[in-house]
Structure formats: structure tokens, C-alpha cells
Design a protein around this motif. Sequence first.
Motif, mmCIF file in Angstrom:
data_model
loop_
_atom_site.group_PDB
_atom_site.id
_atom_site.type_symbol
_atom_site.label_atom_id
_atom_site.label_comp_id
_atom_site.label_asym_id
_atom_site.label_seq_id
_atom_site.Cartn_x
_atom_site.Cartn_y
_atom_site.Cartn_z
ATOM 1 N N GLY A 69 0.786 -1.227 0.000
ATOM 2 C CA GLY A 69 0.000 0.000 0.000
ATOM 3 C C GLY A 69 0.816 1.274 0.000
ATOM 4 O O GLY A 69 0.274 2.366 0.169
ATOM 5 N N ILE A 70 2.112 1.142 -0.194
ATOM 6 C CA ILE A 70 2.990 2.310 -0.125
ATOM 7 C C ILE A 70 2.590 3.377 -1.145
ATOM 8 O O ILE A 70 2.571 4.563 -0.829
ATOM 9 N N ALA A 71 2.249 2.981 -2.351
ATOM 10 C CA ALA A 71 1.873 3.954 -3.383
ATOM 11 C C ALA A 71 0.640 4.750 -2.954
ATOM 12 O O ALA A 71 0.561 5.955 -3.191
ATOM 13 N N PHE A 76 -1.645 9.746 -0.726
ATOM 14 C CA PHE A 76 -2.367 10.439 0.338
ATOM 15 C C PHE A 76 -1.527 11.569 0.921
ATOM 16 O O PHE A 76 -2.012 12.691 1.085
ATOM 17 N N VAL A 77 -0.257 11.288 1.213
ATOM 18 C CA VAL A 77 0.637 12.321 1.754
ATOM 19 C C VAL A 77 0.798 13.458 0.746
ATOM 20 O O VAL A 77 0.761 14.644 1.103
ATOM 21 N N GLY A 78 0.935 13.103 -0.520
ATOM 22 C CA GLY A 78 1.037 14.129 -1.567
ATOM 23 C C GLY A 78 -0.197 15.004 -1.620
ATOM 24 O O GLY A 78 -0.103 16.237 -1.719
ATOM 25 N N LEU A 79 -1.384 14.390 -1.544
ATOM 26 C CA LEU A 79 -2.627 15.163 -1.538
ATOM 27 C C LEU A 79 -2.731 16.036 -0.291
ATOM 28 O O LEU A 79 -3.178 17.188 -0.361
ATOM 29 N N LEU A 80 -2.337 15.498 0.852
ATOM 30 C CA LEU A 80 -2.406 16.232 2.115
ATOM 31 C C LEU A 80 -1.541 17.487 2.063
ATOM 32 O O LEU A 80 -2.012 18.592 2.362
ATOM 33 N N VAL A 81 -0.298 17.332 1.662
ATOM 34 C CA VAL A 81 0.615 18.479 1.570
ATOM 35 C C VAL A 81 0.132 19.461 0.508
ATOM 36 O O VAL A 81 0.114 20.676 0.724
ATOM 37 N N THR A 96 -14.131 11.545 1.257
ATOM 38 C CA THR A 96 -13.596 12.147 0.030
ATOM 39 C C THR A 96 -12.084 12.001 -0.017
ATOM 40 O O THR A 96 -11.518 11.700 -1.075
ATOM 41 N N TRP A 97 -11.434 12.200 1.122
ATOM 42 C CA TRP A 97 -9.983 12.033 1.179
ATOM 43 C C TRP A 97 -9.581 10.615 0.780
ATOM 44 O O TRP A 97 -8.655 10.421 -0.006
ATOM 45 N N LEU A 98 -10.280 9.637 1.314
ATOM 46 C CA LEU A 98 -9.940 8.238 1.026
ATOM 47 C C LEU A 98 -10.229 7.872 -0.427
ATOM 48 O O LEU A 98 -9.389 7.266 -1.111
ATOM 49 N N VAL A 104 -7.014 9.227 -7.524
ATOM 50 C CA VAL A 104 -5.807 9.874 -8.054
ATOM 51 C C VAL A 104 -4.754 8.809 -8.355
ATOM 52 O O VAL A 104 -4.117 8.837 -9.411
ATOM 53 N N TRP A 105 -4.597 7.855 -7.456
ATOM 54 C CA TRP A 105 -3.615 6.794 -7.665
ATOM 55 C C TRP A 105 -3.965 5.955 -8.903
ATOM 56 O O TRP A 105 -3.112 5.703 -9.753
#
Length: 136
Positions: A69-71, A76-81, A96-98, A104-105
Motif C-alpha cells: 500500500g505504499i503507493a 495520500f501524503v502528496g494530496l495532504l501536503v 472524500t480524502w480516502l 488519483v492513484w
Amino acid sequence: MSRTLVSALVYVLANGVGLLVASLVLGDSFTFTFKGFFVATLLLSVVEAVAGPAITKAAEDNVPALKGGIALIITFVGLLVTNFLVGGMHIAGISTWLIATLLVWIGALIAQIVLPRIPVKKAVQKARGKQPGKEG
């Protein structure tokens, strides 16, 4: 164009496709302005490229079960930042975040597979003397 530059361009374009897919599917829960889209695409790509190796290393060292699940975590981290830094982007709600992370992935993954094949096919046809789209 060098292979590295082409790969980077495909990576950025693929992230743009992923963001567009998420926006189209999620509607008002996942929005960005015109300018925000371009800034978000570039920033998401940079954050993923920079944070990706560190997150991968940390996961492999500390939680090997996360390897598959690393990708998604990197996305998620990319979207958060990106959401934090880009004023023209808005993601509303945990679901929505999930879902956005997954969309996006998936969108970027499919685009990374498809985008490089489009110019290559046209270049091969041109080199053979055929016009793209016509059987010869």
C-alpha cells in the motif's frame, strides 16, 4: 528529449490525469481552481517524488505489511501536503480524502501506462512511412 525528462513529464501528466479523474467523480467534494489545478499537479508530483523514497524506506523497515500500500500512502501524503499549500484546492470530508487518494492513484497509474505508448506508436508509424490512423 532525454529519457529522464520524458519520464518526469509523463509522471506529472499522469498526476494531472489522476487529479482530473478524482475531481470529475467526486464533484463538489474535490475541487480546484484552474490555476490551482496546475499548481496542485506540479506540487503533488514533487511531494510524491521527494517523500516517496522516505515513506517506502520507513515502511519497509518498520511495517513490512504496508509494502503493498505504499503507493496509496505516498499519494495520500502528496494530496495532504498539496491541499495544505495550494489555496485553489479543496477536499471535503474523510470519505472524500480516502476515495480521492484511490482515484488519483488509479488515474495516475493508468495514465502512466497509456501516455508513453501514444507518442511511441505515432513515431513508429511515421518512421515506417505510414500516417497514424490509416492502414497501409
